[in-house]
Write a protein that holds these residues in place. Structure first.
Motif, short mmCIF file in Angstrom:
data_model
loop_
_atom_site.label_atom_id
_atom_site.label_comp_id
_atom_site.label_asym_id
_atom_site.label_seq_id
_atom_site.Cartn_x
_atom_site.Cartn_y
_atom_site.Cartn_z
N THR A 288 0.84 -1.19 0.00
CA THR A 288 0.00 0.00 0.00
C THR A 288 0.88 1.25 0.00
OG1 THR A 288 -1.70 -1.18 1.25
CG2 THR A 288 -1.83 1.24 1.22
N PRO A 289 0.71 2.15 -0.96
CA PRO A 289 1.52 3.37 -0.97
C PRO A 289 1.36 4.18 0.31
CG PRO A 289 0.40 3.08 -3.07
CD PRO A 289 -0.19 2.06 -2.13
N ILE A 290 2.44 4.79 0.74
CA ILE A 290 2.40 5.66 1.92
C ILE A 290 2.87 7.05 1.51
CG2 ILE A 290 2.78 3.77 3.56
CD1 ILE A 290 5.72 4.75 3.76
N PRO A 291 2.37 8.09 2.17
CA PRO A 291 2.82 9.44 1.86
C PRO A 291 4.17 9.72 2.51
CG PRO A 291 1.21 9.51 3.64
CD PRO A 291 1.29 8.07 3.19
N ILE A 292 5.00 10.45 1.82
CA ILE A 292 6.27 10.92 2.38
C ILE A 292 6.12 12.42 2.61
CG2 ILE A 292 8.74 11.20 2.00
CD1 ILE A 292 7.92 8.32 2.52
N ASN A 293 5.85 12.80 3.85
CA ASN A 293 5.56 14.18 4.21
C ASN A 293 6.70 14.80 5.00
OD1 ASN A 293 2.85 14.06 3.16
ND2 ASN A 293 2.25 12.94 4.99
N TRP A 294 6.96 16.09 4.75
CA TRP A 294 7.89 16.84 5.59
C TRP A 294 7.23 17.20 6.92
CZ3 TRP A 294 12.84 17.30 4.09
CH2 TRP A 294 13.16 17.27 2.73
N TYR A 295 5.91 17.38 6.88
CA TYR A 295 5.18 17.92 8.03
C TYR A 295 4.15 16.90 8.52
CZ TYR A 295 7.01 21.91 5.42
OH TYR A 295 7.83 22.76 4.73
N SER A 296 3.48 17.25 9.60
CA SER A 296 2.45 16.37 10.15
C SER A 296 1.33 16.19 9.13
CB SER A 296 1.89 16.96 11.44
OG SER A 296 1.29 18.22 11.19
N ALA A 342 13.76 22.80 12.51
CA ALA A 342 13.60 23.60 11.29
C ALA A 342 12.25 23.32 10.63
CB ALA A 342 14.74 23.31 10.32
N LEU A 343 11.87 22.06 10.54
CA LEU A 343 10.60 21.72 9.90
C LEU A 343 9.41 22.17 10.73
CD1 LEU A 343 11.32 18.20 8.36
CD2 LEU A 343 11.31 20.43 7.23
N ILE A 344 9.55 22.08 12.05
CA ILE A 344 8.47 22.58 12.91
C ILE A 344 8.37 24.09 12.79
CG2 ILE A 344 7.68 22.79 15.31
CD1 ILE A 344 8.99 20.02 15.81
N ALA A 345 9.51 24.75 12.63
CA ALA A 345 9.48 26.20 12.40
C ALA A 345 8.75 26.52 11.10
CB ALA A 345 10.90 26.74 12.37
N PRO A 579 6.90 12.64 11.30
CA PRO A 579 5.56 12.54 10.72
C PRO A 579 5.15 11.11 10.37
CG PRO A 579 6.66 14.46 9.84
CD PRO A 579 7.68 13.72 10.68
N ILE A 580 6.12 10.29 9.91
CA ILE A 580 5.77 8.92 9.52
C ILE A 580 5.49 8.02 10.72
CG2 ILE A 580 8.10 7.90 9.47
CD1 ILE A 580 7.26 6.66 6.74
N THR A 581 5.86 8.48 11.92
CA THR A 581 5.67 7.66 13.12
C THR A 581 4.20 7.36 13.36
OG1 THR A 581 7.65 8.67 14.08
CG2 THR A 581 6.18 7.49 15.58
N GLU A 582 3.31 8.28 12.99
CA GLU A 582 1.90 8.02 13.24
C GLU A 582 1.38 6.87 12.38
OE1 GLU A 582 -0.97 11.13 11.71
OE2 GLU A 582 0.89 12.28 11.72
N LEU A 583 2.04 6.58 11.26
CA LEU A 583 1.66 5.42 10.47
C LEU A 583 2.19 4.14 11.12
CD1 LEU A 583 2.36 6.74 6.85
CD2 LEU A 583 0.23 6.83 8.16
N LEU A 584 3.37 4.21 11.74
CA LEU A 584 3.94 3.05 12.41
C LEU A 584 3.09 2.63 13.60
CD1 LEU A 584 6.28 1.02 12.79
CD2 LEU A 584 7.49 2.80 14.07
N PHE A 585 2.54 3.60 14.32
CA PHE A 585 1.71 3.31 15.49
C PHE A 585 0.28 3.76 15.24
CE2 PHE A 585 5.95 3.11 17.29
CZ PHE A 585 5.85 2.00 18.13
N SER A 586 -0.29 3.26 14.14
CA SER A 586 -1.65 3.64 13.75
C SER A 586 -2.72 2.89 14.51
CB SER A 586 -1.83 3.41 12.25
OG SER A 586 -1.60 2.03 11.93
N ASP A 587 -2.38 1.76 15.12
CA ASP A 587 -3.35 0.95 15.86
C ASP A 587 -3.41 1.45 17.30
OD1 ASP A 587 -4.82 -0.96 17.24
OD2 ASP A 587 -3.86 -2.67 16.25
N VAL A 588 -4.37 2.32 17.59
CA VAL A 588 -4.44 2.95 18.90
C VAL A 588 -4.77 1.93 19.99
CG1 VAL A 588 -5.61 4.74 20.27
CG2 VAL A 588 -5.07 5.16 17.88
N GLY A 589 -5.52 0.90 19.65
CA GLY A 589 -5.82 -0.14 20.63
C GLY A 589 -4.54 -0.83 21.09
N TYR A 590 -3.69 -1.17 20.13
CA TYR A 590 -2.40 -1.77 20.49
C TYR A 590 -1.54 -0.79 21.27
CZ TYR A 590 2.47 -3.05 20.10
OH TYR A 590 3.79 -3.29 20.41
#
Length: 674
Positions: A288-296, A342-345, A579-590
Motif C-alpha cells: 500500500t503506498p504511503i505518503p512521504i511528508n515533511w510535516y504532520s 527547522a521543519l516545525i518552524a 511525521p511517519i511515526t503516526e503510520l507506524l503506530f496507527s493501531d491505537v488499541g495496540y
C-alpha cells in the motif's frame, strides 16, 4: 536513482575487520560484498555456524551439510529454535565450502565432492546437485525405518525423535536401513520433512511433496522497478510446477493467486509464523503506498496549541550549541534533532528562526562531508565495499561497530534526515555536496550494483523477510538481528526525503517502498498485541513489544538494557518521532496495551527522562491531556528529541473526524513568530 557512481570519500585501510575470508568463489565480484545477508554466517570466521533458511536450519561444516527442522523452546523471556543434526549429507572428504552464487532470495554452496547446494529461502525441500561420488547420510537419531518407493527414487525415513523425512532422487539410490548408500550416485537429491511429533497429519502433505519434487529452484531475482511493487522470479530446473512457502507478510500483500495456487493446508511452522505453500515460479507483492511528508499529516488544531509549540521552539532553537560528541550515531541524532526544529518552524511559519537552524546544520554537517571534522569522519573501506567512520576503521567497537558494518542504516539514516532538511533550506549547499550525500545514501540504498558502483545491493534490507538486519560482519549463532525497526524506518523515510530534495524519483520510490515494508514487518513481528497469534501465549502474556528480533530467536532483552526496562523497549522501537511515526503506530488499541504494559516500569528508580517522554508520546494517542501534563513536567529529553518535538507530536494528532482541511492555517499561525 540518479547516475552518480563511485564514492566521494577518501579510502581507508580498515583494520577493524579482516579481509573477506576465502569462502567466496573466484567467479564472484571481489567488491562490493554483502555485509548483512541472511546467509552471512556462511562467510564469517570458520563459516560453520548455521543459518535459518526457512523452514530449515542449515549448517556447512567439515565438508558436510547438516539440515535441521528445529524444535521450538518458549518461555516468557525468549523464543528459540535449537539446532540439532537431524540429517547430515556429504559426498567427499572433509573440507570447507565455497559460496558460488548469491542473490536476493538464495545462496549456493559448493561442498567437497563436489556437492552443489542451492539454498533458496522458503523452499520446503533442501536440494543437492551431486556431480558424482559416494554419498554419505547420517543423523544423531536412531533410524527406525527406511522405506523405498518408485524404483528407489523416493525414500521415507523415520527417526526416533518423531520425525519422518522424504528423500527424492533423480536416479535410483540404493539406501540401506542404516542410511548407508551402495554405489556411486550422480544426479539431484531433494530432502523434505514430512512430519514430526508436533504434526502427524502427513498423508496429503506427502502427496503434495511427491507432486512437486521434480521442479527445483536454483536462484531468484526481485524486481523493484515499480514503487510499492515487489516481484519475485525464481529460476528453476527439472520439470513441473515450483512449490514455495510464504510467510504472513508475503500473504498480506501478495496479489491474489488462483485458488489452485495456494495450498493452505500444506504448511510448516517457523520462527515467523506458519509458512504456507504457493505454487508458481513468480509472485507479485503490492504494498500500500504511503505518503512521504515533511510535516504532520493533520496539522495543528487550534491557536493556543500552536502558540505552546512556538514558545518551546524559540527556547530550543536558542539553546542550539556546538555538538560535542564525535560518535557518528549520537552526532547523527543531534543534527536530526535540530532538523526537526527547522521543519516545525516551517510548519508554524516561524521563518525568523530558520536561518539560525540552517546555519547550525551547515556548520555541523559540512565538516563530515568535506573531511575537516576533527575526531572522526567518513571514509571508504575497499575490503568489503562500504562507507565507515575513521574511528570505526581502527576499532571494531567504535561507533557501535560501524567499521564492521553494524547499524549502517541507523547512523546514515540520521545524517540523511538532517541533510535532506538542510538541502530543502539551502539548494546551493545541496548541489555542492551532492556526490558526498549520494555516497552516504547509496551505502545502504543502492538498488542496482554494476560497473562503477561501489556499494552492495540494499545493504541492510532483506527482500525475503521484508525488513532490515543490523548485525553486520559479526558471527552469531542465531543469525542476523535487528533491534530498532523505527530507526530503520527513519533511514528509508529519510532517503525518500533526499529524493524530494534532488528531484530523484527513483530514490523517492525505493525509499518509500522500503519504508512501507519495514513498517509492515514491524507491526507483524516486533509489535506484540495481546491477541497475537504469531507467538505462543506464554511469550505474548509478558511482552507487548519485541526487543531484538533474530533470524532464529525472539528476545525480550535489549543490547543495552534488560527486559525489565520496558520504557527502553518501547522507546527504541519508537525513536525518532517523525511525521511517519503516526503510520507506524496507527493501531491505537495496540498502543494503549503497550503503554499500560510499560507504565509500571516508570516507577523504578533511575528511569531516564528521555525514555519517559517516548512513553508519554504514545499515551497521547488515546489520552492527550494526561500525556501533556507528564511531558510538560519532564526535566530532560532524549538526545534526539526535544520538548518542541513532543509538543508538535501531541498537538498535530488531530481527532478521529479531523482531516487536513480543518487544521489551523499556516497563514494565520505566522503572527505567533513576530
Amino acid at each position: 536513482m540518479q547516475a552518480i557512481t563511485g564514492n566521494a570519500f577518501p579510502t581507508v585501510v580498515n583494520t577493524a575487520i579482516p579481509d573477506p575470508p576465502p569462502f567466496f568463489a573466484q567467479n564472484l565480484p571481489t567488491r562490493p560484498l554483502p555485509t548483512n545477508a541472511a546467509w552471512q554466517n556462511f562467510v564469517l570466521k570458520k563459516a560453520d555456524q548455521p543459518e535459518y533458511i526457512h523452514p530449515y536450519l542449515v549448517q556447512s561444516k567439515h565438508g558436510a551439510l547438516t539440515v535441521c527442522y528445529p524444535a521450538r523452546a518458549v518461555n516468557t523471556a525468549f523464543i528459540f529454535q535449537a539446532f540439532v543434526a537431524n540429517f547430515i549429507i556429504s559426498c567427499g572428504p572433509s573440507g570447507s565450502h565455497k559460496l558460488t552464487h548469491f542473490d536476493d532470495l538464495s545462496v549456493t554452496l559448493e561442498l567437497p565432492g563436489p556437492l552443489m547446494v542451492p539454498l533458496v529461502r522458503g523452499s520446503p525441500y533442501i536440494t543437492c546437485i551431486v556431480k558424482g561420488g559416494h554419498l554419505k547420510f547420517s543423523t544423531i537419531h536412531a533410524v527406525l525405518d527406511v522405506s523405498s518407493f518408485n524404483d528407489c527414487t523416493k525414500h521415507k525415513i523415520q527417526f526416533n525423535n518423531g520425525q519422518t523425512w522424504l528423500l527424492y532422487s533423480s536416479a535410483p539410490l540404493k539406501l540401506n536401513s542404516d542410511l548407508s548408500v551402495s554405489g556411486e550416485f550422480l544426479g539431484v537429491l531433494r530432502l523434505a520433512l514430512l512430519s514430526d511429533k508436533v504434526n502427524q497429519v502427513a498423508d496429503k502433505k506427502e502427496r503434495v511433496l511427491d507432486r512437486f519434487s521434480t521442479c527445483y529452484p536454483i536462484s531468484a531475482h526481485v524486481d523493484l522497478t515499480t514503487p510499492f511493487r515487489i516481484s519475485y522470479k525464481w529460476k528453476t530446473r527439472g520439470w513441473g510446477d515450483l512449490l514455495m512457502l510464504s510467510h504472513s507478510v508475503h500473504r498480506q500483500i501478495m496479489t491474489v493467486p488462483g485458488h489452485d495456487k495456494v495450498i493452505s493446508e500444506f504448511s510448516y511452522r517457523s520462527m515467523d509464523g506458519d509458512l504456507v505453500a504457493i505454487v508458481g515460479d513468480s509472485w507479485v507483492l503490492e504494498e500500500t503506498p504511503i505518503p512521504i511528508n515533511w510535516y504532520s499529516i493533520k496539522g495543528f488544531q487550534s491557536h493556543n496549541e500552536m502558540q505552546t509549540v512556538v514558545s518551546a521552539l524559540k527556547k530550543d532553537v536558542a539553546d542550539l550549541n556546538p555538538i560535542k560528541t564525535t560518535s557518528s550515531y549520537f552526532y547523527g541524532k543531534a543534527i536530526a534533532r535540530a532538523a526537526r526544529l527547522a521543519l516545525i518552524a516551517e510548519e508554524t511559519h516561524c521563518h525568523s528562526l530558520i536561518p539560525h537552524i540552517r546555519d547550525f546544520l551547515q556548520q555541523s554537517i559540512t565538516p563530515w562531508l568535506d573531511g575537516t571534522f576533527e575526531g572522526n569522519g567518513f571514509l571508504y573501506d575497499d575490503k568489503w565495499g562500504g562507507l565507515i567512520s575513521r574511528n570505526g576503521a581502527q576499532d571494531s567497537g567504535a561507533d557501535f561497530g560501524l567499521g564492521v558494518y553494524n547499524d549502517h542504516h541507523y547512523h546514515f539514516g540520521y545524517f540523511c534526515y538532517a541533510i535532506a532538511v538542510l538541502g530543502k533550506l539551502d539548494h546551493n549547499w545541496a548541489r555542492r555536496f551532492k556526490p558526498q550525500v549520494y555516497s552516504i545514501v547509496k551505502d545502504f540504498m543502492t538498488v542496482n550494483p554494476g560497473e562503477g558502483v561501489v556499494y552492495p545491493r540494499l545493504r541492510n534490507f532483506d527482500l525475503w523477510k521484508l525488513h532490515s538486519w543490523a548485525g553486520g560482519l559479526t558471527e552469531f549463532a542465531d543469525g542476523r538481528n535487528q533491534e530498532s525497526t523505527s530507526e530503520a524506518l527513519n533511514a528509508y523515510y529519510s532517503a525518500a526525503l533526499l529524493g524530494l530534495v534532488y528531484g530523484d524519483t527513483d530514490l523517492i520510490g525505493i525509499g518509500s517502498t522500503m519504508a512501507a515494508l519495514e513498517m509492515r514487518s514491524a507491526k507483524a513481528w516486533w509489535h506484540v498485541p495481546l491477541n497475537s497469534t504469531v507467538y505462543e501465549s506464554e511469550f505474548v502474556q509478558e511482552n507487548r513489544i519485541m526487543s531484538i528480533l533474530w533470524a532464529n530467536k525472539r528476545d525480550s532483552g535489549l543490547w543495552f538494557a534488560p527486559a525489565q526496562w520496558r520504557e527502553c523497549r518501547l522507546g527504541i522501537q519508537l525513536l525518532p518521532i517523525l511525521p511517519i511515526t503516526e503510520l507506524l503506530f496507527s493501531d491505537v488499541g495496540y498502543v494503549k496495551e503497550l503503554v499500560e504494559w510499560t507504565v509500571p516500569a516508570l516507577s523504578r528508580e533511575g528511569v531516564g527522562e528521555g525514555w519517559k517522554g517516548f512513553v508519554y508520546a504514545l499515551e497521547s494517542l488515546y489520552d492527550k491531556d494526561s500525556a501533556l501534563q507528564k511531558i510538560k513536567a519532564l526535566k530532560g529529553h532524549d538526545d534526539g528529541n526535544s520538548l518542541t518535538n513532543l509538543l508538535w507530536w501531541i498537538y498535530t494528532r488531530g481527532t478521529d473526524d479531523s482531516d487536513c482541511s480543518c487544521s489551523y492555517s499556516m497563514k494565520e499561525s505566522s503572527r505567533y513568530c513576530s
